[in-house]
Design a protein around this motif. Structure first.
Motif, PDB file in Angstrom:
ATOM      1  N   PRO A 137      15.590 102.546  20.391  1.00  0.00           N
ATOM      2  CA  PRO A 137      14.389 102.737  19.570  1.00  0.00           C
ATOM      3  C   PRO A 137      14.119 101.629  18.563  1.00  0.00           C
ATOM      4  O   PRO A 137      12.972 101.406  18.209  1.00  0.00           O
ATOM      5  CB  PRO A 137      14.630 104.084  18.867  1.00  0.00           C
ATOM      6  N   VAL A 138      15.159 100.925  18.095  1.00  0.00           N
ATOM      7  CA  VAL A 138      14.887  99.837  17.152  1.00  0.00           C
ATOM      8  C   VAL A 138      14.950  98.470  17.828  1.00  0.00           C
ATOM      9  O   VAL A 138      14.916  97.435  17.168  1.00  0.00           O
ATOM     10  CB  VAL A 138      15.821  99.869  15.919  1.00  0.00           C
ATOM     11  N   ASP A 139      15.007  98.466  19.163  1.00  0.00           N
ATOM     12  CA  ASP A 139      14.945  97.223  19.932  1.00  0.00           C
ATOM     13  C   ASP A 139      16.018  96.230  19.500  1.00  0.00           C
ATOM     14  O   ASP A 139      15.738  95.104  19.094  1.00  0.00           O
ATOM     15  CB  ASP A 139      13.535  96.602  19.778  1.00  0.00           C
ATOM     16  N   GLU A 140      17.258  96.671  19.617  1.00  0.00           N
ATOM     17  CA  GLU A 140      18.368  95.825  19.198  1.00  0.00           C
ATOM     18  C   GLU A 140      19.362  95.584  20.326  1.00  0.00           C
ATOM     19  O   GLU A 140      20.328  94.854  20.162  1.00  0.00           O
ATOM     20  CB  GLU A 140      19.106  96.482  18.021  1.00  0.00           C
ATOM     21  N   GLY A 141      19.119  96.210  21.470  1.00  0.00           N
ATOM     22  CA  GLY A 141      20.086  96.113  22.569  1.00  0.00           C
ATOM     23  C   GLY A 141      20.384  94.682  22.981  1.00  0.00           C
ATOM     24  O   GLY A 141      21.543  94.320  23.211  1.00  0.00           O
TER      25      GLY A 141
END
Ligand code: CA
Length: 336
Positions: free
Chosen positions: A206-210
């Motif tokens: 959800p926070v686009d950190e992958g």
């Protein structure tokens, strides 16, 4: 300011006189002295000992004078740190921009604090200066990374785009051999190896950190992953979600076929955009915005694919609304 005094000084005397003179009129107000002359006085006064004059010039009613004062103040370096810090409260965004750039470069231990204040500025041009400093940092751990991540949601489109590009450095144009206009031989699919439908791992991001945490790497541990199938949306598997999510699968491939000119990874449909890594290497993307949800695409993986061994495929999917995911089959296609 009396004209006679202006005239005397205007004929050119020592800098110290310029300083005291400039000090005098900035203290008294600039009435009667034209902006060009005020600016000239600042230029002549600049140098050691001119901090007070330049600081006063920051409040000049004329923006060119103010900006000249800011620029000259930055040239004083660390000795003018207090005045520069104060100048960051100036009403003029260009003044704030100039002094912020200087403050970020002044003392390494305080730079990130200034960048943070810069990112909170009301003016996007000031935020851009802070962002440029953040982007230029070699180490993006801690506060630098947190500020960059936050900047991706900035109110200004250009700031958002720059932060996103800095945090997503994966770029590769990938064209399948059969789509290459410079390749004039006949290319055909001689073998298709379907990827398994089940046995994939799934995780929302959800926070686009992958991609910042390396979820595309060959060995990714940690909790938060759960089983998923491809060939149907994630909603169809009980996941009501819009945003970024990751798929990972491990697959064993047979020995290399006798004749292989190129190898593609073919996706029949990902709703709605996809970024693909094979064996830890970035392969390419399919990003047509919302329109891409039902468009098949293929990516050349001739270099990355490992025949006769284990392969790890990672797909970062973005879905903006309604159904999402790798909702159609995926294949390895051997080209000859
Ligand atoms: Ca969708």
């Amino acid at each position: 300011m009396a004209k006679t005094r202006w005239g005397i000084v205007g004929r050119g005397v020592a800098t110290c006189l310029w300083v005291s003179f400039a000090c005098g009129w900035f203290a008294l107000g600039a009435e009667g002295v034209p902006p060009a002359a005020r600016r000239e006085a600042l230029l002549r006064a600049s140098g050691p000992g001119s901090e007070a004059v330049l600081a006063a010039g920051l409040n000049d009613e004329n923006l060119v004078v103010r900006r000249t004062a800011a620029r000259l103040l930055t040239q004083l370096g660390a000795t003018a740190e207090a005045s520069l810090a104060k100048a960051f409260g100036n009403d003029d965004a260009l003044v704030r921009r100039t002094v912020l750039r200087a403050l970020c470069g002044l003392r390494p231990e305080r730079a990130v604090g200034w960048a943070e204040r810069g990112m909170a500025d009301a003016d996007p041009a000031v935020r851009r200066v802070a962002l440029d400093w953040l982007i230029a940092q070699e180490s993006r751990a801690g506060r630098v990374l947190a500020l960059l991540v936050k900047a991706r949601g900035d109110g200004d489109a250009a700031v958002r785009a720059a932060a996103s590009a800095a945090l997503f450095p994966f770029q590769r144009e990938n064209i399948s051999l059969r789509d290459r206009k410079d390749y004039d031989h006949d290319v055909r699919v001689v073998q298709a190896i379907p990827l398994p439908v089940a046995g994939w791992q799934f995780r929302t991001d959800p926070v686009d950190e992958g991609h910042l945490k390396g979820w595309f790497r060959i060995d990714v541990g940690g909790t938060g992953w759960s089983g998923v199938e491809v060939g149907k949306t994630w909603e169809a598997q009980g996941r009501e979600y819009d945003g970024v999510a990751w798929y990972r699968v491990s697959l064993d491939l047979p020995a290399k076929p006798a004749k292989v000119t190129a190898v593609d990874l073919a996706f029949d449909g990902v709703d709605e955009a996809a970024w693909v890594w094979l064996n830890g290497e970035y392969v390419g993307s399919h990003d047509l915005g919302k329109a891409g949800w039902n468009k098949a695409f293929r990516l050349d993986v001739t270099q990355e694919l490992r025949w006769g061994g284990k392969n790890v495929l990672a797909v970062r999917v973005f879905d903006s609304a309604s159904a999402g995911g790798i909702w159609k089959p995926v294949r390895v296609e051997v080209l000859e």
